[in-house]
Design an enzyme around this catalytic site. Structure first.
Site, mmCIF file in Angstrom:
data_model
loop_
_atom_site.group_PDB
_atom_site.id
_atom_site.type_symbol
_atom_site.label_atom_id
_atom_site.label_comp_id
_atom_site.label_asym_id
_atom_site.label_seq_id
_atom_site.Cartn_x
_atom_site.Cartn_y
_atom_site.Cartn_z
ATOM 1 N N HIS A 1 -9.589 1.383 5.204
ATOM 2 C CA HIS A 1 -8.154 1.432 5.705
ATOM 3 C C HIS A 1 -8.291 2.654 7.232
ATOM 4 C CE1 HIS A 1 -3.830 2.293 6.289
ATOM 5 N NE2 HIS A 1 -3.690 1.637 5.871
ATOM 6 N N GLU B 1 -6.379 4.479 8.191
ATOM 7 C CA GLU B 1 -6.807 6.417 7.595
ATOM 8 C C GLU B 1 -7.467 6.576 7.446
ATOM 9 O OE1 GLU B 1 -2.603 5.166 5.258
ATOM 10 O OE2 GLU B 1 -1.964 5.225 7.915
ATOM 11 N N GLY C 1 3.272 2.532 10.738
ATOM 12 C CA GLY C 1 3.992 3.724 10.396
ATOM 13 C C GLY C 1 4.862 3.872 11.576
ATOM 14 N N ASN D 1 0.775 -0.953 -0.362
ATOM 15 C CA ASN D 1 -0.251 -0.065 0.165
ATOM 16 C C ASN D 1 1.223 0.994 0.225
ATOM 17 O OD1 ASN D 1 -2.150 2.142 0.104
ATOM 18 N ND2 ASN D 1 -2.389 1.086 2.729
ATOM 19 N N GLU E 1 -4.772 -5.147 10.880
ATOM 20 C CA GLU E 1 -3.616 -3.359 10.815
ATOM 21 C C GLU E 1 -3.709 -3.075 11.920
ATOM 22 O OE1 GLU E 1 -2.017 -2.627 7.138
ATOM 23 O OE2 GLU E 1 -3.497 -1.181 7.211
ATOM 24 N N LYS F 1 -0.113 4.356 -0.065
ATOM 25 C CA LYS F 1 -0.784 5.419 0.411
ATOM 26 C C LYS F 1 -0.221 6.927 -0.181
ATOM 27 C CE LYS F 1 -0.540 2.965 5.063
ATOM 28 N NZ LYS F 1 -0.370 3.494 5.974
ATOM 29 N N SER G 1 3.980 -1.840 10.376
ATOM 30 C CA SER G 1 5.159 -1.937 10.014
ATOM 31 C C SER G 1 5.781 -3.690 9.713
ATOM 32 C CB SER G 1 5.837 -2.030 11.995
ATOM 33 O OG SER G 1 5.516 -0.860 12.146
HETATM 34 P P1 13P Z 1 3.340 0.278 7.674
HETATM 35 O O1 13P Z 1 3.879 -0.681 7.470
HETATM 36 O O2 13P Z 1 4.096 1.601 7.038
HETATM 37 O O3 13P Z 1 3.512 0.338 8.722
HETATM 38 O O4 13P Z 1 1.742 0.530 7.164
HETATM 39 C C1 13P Z 1 0.930 -0.548 7.224
HETATM 40 C C2 13P Z 1 -0.583 0.317 6.196
HETATM 41 O O5 13P Z 1 -1.249 0.987 7.005
HETATM 42 C C3 13P Z 1 -0.414 -0.542 5.334
HETATM 43 O O6 13P Z 1 -1.961 -0.617 4.669
#
Ligand code: 13P
Length: 261
Positions: A102, A104, A180, A10, A174, A12, A220
């Site tokens: 997601h 976010e 992140g 992903n 997740e 983003k 992560s």
């Molecule tokens: P990270 O791997 O950067 O922690 O992000 C995970 C994520 O949100 C994937 O959709």
């Protein structure tokens, strides 16, 4: 039942369409270069909407084994919804998957489980596999309520879907506190919740559907921790954020089978 592992990157809101082409090219070369077929691992990139047409052109022209996905979709089929993208448009671009719900989107755009459910339906209607994201925030984990919290999200996001639609659903667990932050859930943490999700799908639908459904871990994930996560019986792949922006690192994640735990 053997489930084909799925590694989805992903991106983003990173990489424009030119960077996307270079990244996917390098990813495909790196995977092929190692003379390891990635046929037994499905490799998917999830670029921003503006990159999808370029990625499609590259993948089709060079017959790459990499698949691609959108990061979101509208619940509507068409019409006066400024700024939205329909499932039909994504299907036309050859998107095999699309991420929905997601954390976010939930946090910054107020998306609810009910809306995610509608988006899953919109995707199923176009034959696109939804990657449905669920997972608890830190305070819920600290209160020890992470399993119940996540199962409620799954229940509501997958409510009243047809069996043939469920065959097109992937779940990504997740935990929000691991996204992140560099703070990866332990493999046991991931297994605890993902195992419980599979149990819930048995309850809601059937053992057969639960057995064939792929459930990913995200938060992560890196080449240094993916093998341990993948060794767990219910973890079928990863939804990778930051580490998927580097095609060499993402290729290493996709080749988790070569890692020594
Ligand atoms: P990270 O791997 O950067 O922690 O992000 C995970 C994520 O949100 C994937 O959709």
């Amino acid at each position: 039942m053997t489930r084909t592992p799925l590694m989805a990157g992903n991106w983003k809101m990173n990489l424009d369409h030119l960077e996307a082409v270079a990244t996917v090219q390098k990813l495909a070369w790196t995977l092929d270069d190692a003379k390891h077929s990635y046929g037994d691992v499905e490799v998917v990139v999830c670029p921003p909407f503006t990159d999808l047409r370029s990625v499609q052109t590259l993948v089709e022209a060079d017959k790459l084994g990499v698949k691609y996905a959108a990061q979101d979709v509208s619940k509507h089929t068409h019409g006066a919804y400024t700024g939205e993208i329909s499932a039909k448009m994504l299907a036309k671009l050859g998107c095999a998957y699309t991420v929905v719900g997601h954390s976010e989107r939930r946090e910054y755009h107020g998306e609810s489980d009910a809306l995610v459910n509608e988006k899953v339906r919109a995707l199923c209607a176009e034959g696109i596999t939804a990657i449905v994201c669920v997972g608890e925030p830190l305070e819920i984990r600290k209160a020890g309520e992470h399993v119940a919290y996540t199962l409620k999200q799954v229940r509501d996001c997958l409510a009243d879907l047809d069996d043939n639609h469920l065959a097109q659903v992937v779940i990504a667990y997740e935990p929000v506190w691991a996204i992140g932050t560099g703070e990866v859930a332990t493999a046991d943490d991931a297994q605890e919740v993902i195992g419980a999700i599979r149990g819930l799908v048995v309850e809601m639908y059937s053992a057969e559907i639960a057995d064939s459904m792929r459930i990913l871990y995200g938060g992560s994930v890196k080449s240094s921790n993916v093998a341990e996560l993948m060794a767990k019986p219910d973890v079928d792949g990863a939804l990778v954020g930051g580490a998927s922006l580097d095609p060499v690192e993402f290729a290493k994640i996709c080749r988790f089978r070569e890692h020594v735990i």
